[in-house]
Design a protein around this motif. Structure first.
Motif, PDB file in Angstrom:
ATOM      1  N   ALA A   1       1.058  -1.218  -0.238  1.00  0.00           N
ATOM      2  CA  ALA A   1      -0.298  -0.086   0.164  1.00  0.00           C
ATOM      3  C   ALA A   1       1.161   1.463  -0.154  1.00  0.00           C
ATOM      4  CB  ALA A   1      -0.995   0.148   1.319  1.00  0.00           C
ATOM      5  N   LEU A   2       1.787   1.250   0.736  1.00  0.00           N
ATOM      6  CA  LEU A   2       2.728   2.084   0.801  1.00  0.00           C
ATOM      7  C   LEU A   2       3.159   2.760  -0.281  1.00  0.00           C
ATOM      8  CD1 LEU A   2       3.726   4.303   2.822  1.00  0.00           C
ATOM      9  CD2 LEU A   2       5.836   3.377   3.017  1.00  0.00           C
ATOM     10  N   VAL A   3       4.401   1.805  -1.620  1.00  0.00           N
ATOM     11  CA  VAL A   3       4.668   1.840  -2.323  1.00  0.00           C
ATOM     12  C   VAL A   3       3.473   2.458  -3.443  1.00  0.00           C
ATOM     13  CG1 VAL A   3       5.945   0.648  -4.452  1.00  0.00           C
ATOM     14  CG2 VAL A   3       6.469   0.222  -1.987  1.00  0.00           C
ATOM     15  N   SER A   4       2.257   1.914  -3.172  1.00  0.00           N
ATOM     16  CA  SER A   4       1.224   2.331  -4.511  1.00  0.00           C
ATOM     17  C   SER A   4       1.111   3.870  -4.255  1.00  0.00           C
ATOM     18  CB  SER A   4      -0.203   1.151  -4.101  1.00  0.00           C
ATOM     19  OG  SER A   4      -0.528   2.013  -4.611  1.00  0.00           O
ATOM     20  N   PHE A   5       1.533   3.991  -2.817  1.00  0.00           N
ATOM     21  CA  PHE A   5       0.781   5.431  -2.621  1.00  0.00           C
ATOM     22  C   PHE A   5       0.937   6.764  -3.233  1.00  0.00           C
ATOM     23  CE2 PHE A   5       0.957   8.962   0.155  1.00  0.00           C
ATOM     24  CZ  PHE A   5      -0.196   9.542   0.292  1.00  0.00           C
ATOM     25  N   ILE A   6       3.417   6.204  -3.182  1.00  0.00           N
ATOM     26  CA  ILE A   6       4.040   6.723  -3.384  1.00  0.00           C
ATOM     27  C   ILE A   6       4.205   6.473  -5.029  1.00  0.00           C
ATOM     28  CG2 ILE A   6       7.319   6.997  -3.120  1.00  0.00           C
ATOM     29  CD1 ILE A   6       6.535   5.670  -0.982  1.00  0.00           C
ATOM     30  N   VAL A   7       4.564   5.831  -5.273  1.00  0.00           N
ATOM     31  CA  VAL A   7       4.111   5.819  -7.168  1.00  0.00           C
ATOM     32  C   VAL A   7       2.884   6.769  -7.402  1.00  0.00           C
ATOM     33  CG1 VAL A   7       3.250   4.292  -9.172  1.00  0.00           C
ATOM     34  CG2 VAL A   7       5.399   3.421  -6.951  1.00  0.00           C
ATOM     35  N   HIS A   8       1.828   6.318  -6.825  1.00  0.00           N
ATOM     36  CA  HIS A   8       0.386   7.986  -7.304  1.00  0.00           C
ATOM     37  C   HIS A   8       0.796   8.622  -7.030  1.00  0.00           C
ATOM     38  CE1 HIS A   8      -3.629   8.434  -8.172  1.00  0.00           C
ATOM     39  NE2 HIS A   8      -3.352   8.966  -7.503  1.00  0.00           N
TER      40      HIS A   8
END
Length: 165
Positions: free
Chosen positions: A123-130
């Motif tokens: 979830a953290l990686v997805s948030f940062i990429v977004h």
């Protein structure tokens, strides 16, 4: 009765299937003692501090592993069930004798946390990429404006004349 509705050969086949199913259920729990000993021995750790599985402790002269193996074999030969045998070892040597934590009480955290950390990390990686993809590209204000169209062609022609390419 239900069996009367089937003809003779089919009735015999049904009886054989029922007998086979009953035998499977009866002998399902019957295992040899060496398999139980092996299973239980691989579910416990040696108490000497070597951090090895009980049946794989290979220290020369390890006083704990030989004694623990003898206690385990005695419990298996007595016919104690697996939970009773493991509980006896936990009472004698402490909870660190178990190779894996139990799935009850606070020990559930040890089973849940790796998956929770994985989900949180994804979830953290997805948030940062977004966040990186959605932010606007900002050009520094001190750069000159981009050159386009006729003016770009004029600069290219001038560069060719000066470099003679």
């Amino acid at each position: 009765m239900f069996i009367r509705f089937f003809p003779g050969p089919m009735r015999k086949r049904l009886f054989q299937s029922a007998l086979l199913l009953a035998c499977v259920f009866v002998f399902l729990g019957a295992g040899d003692e060496s398999a139980r000993f092996n299973d239980l021995g691989h579910r416990m750790m040696c108490a000497c501090g070597c951090n090895q599985i009980l049946l794989e402790c290979n220290h020369v002269g390890c006083s704990y592993s030989d004694r623990m193996r003898a206690e385990l074999m005695a419990g298996v030969e007595r016919g104690d069930n697996d939970d009773l045998t493991l509980q006896a070892f936990v009472q004698k040597y402490g909870p660190t004798v178990l190779a894996a934590p139990t799935k009850t009480g606070f020990n559930r955290v040890a089973w849940i946390m790796p998956y929770a950390a994985l989900v949180l990390g994804l979830a953290l990686v997805s948030f940062i990429v977004h966040a990186w993809r959605s932010r606007p590209l900002v050009a520094p204000s001190d750069l000159p404006a981009p050159v386009r169209g006729i003016e770009l062609d004029r600069f290219r022609t001038q560069a060719r004349k000066e470099t003679q390419i």
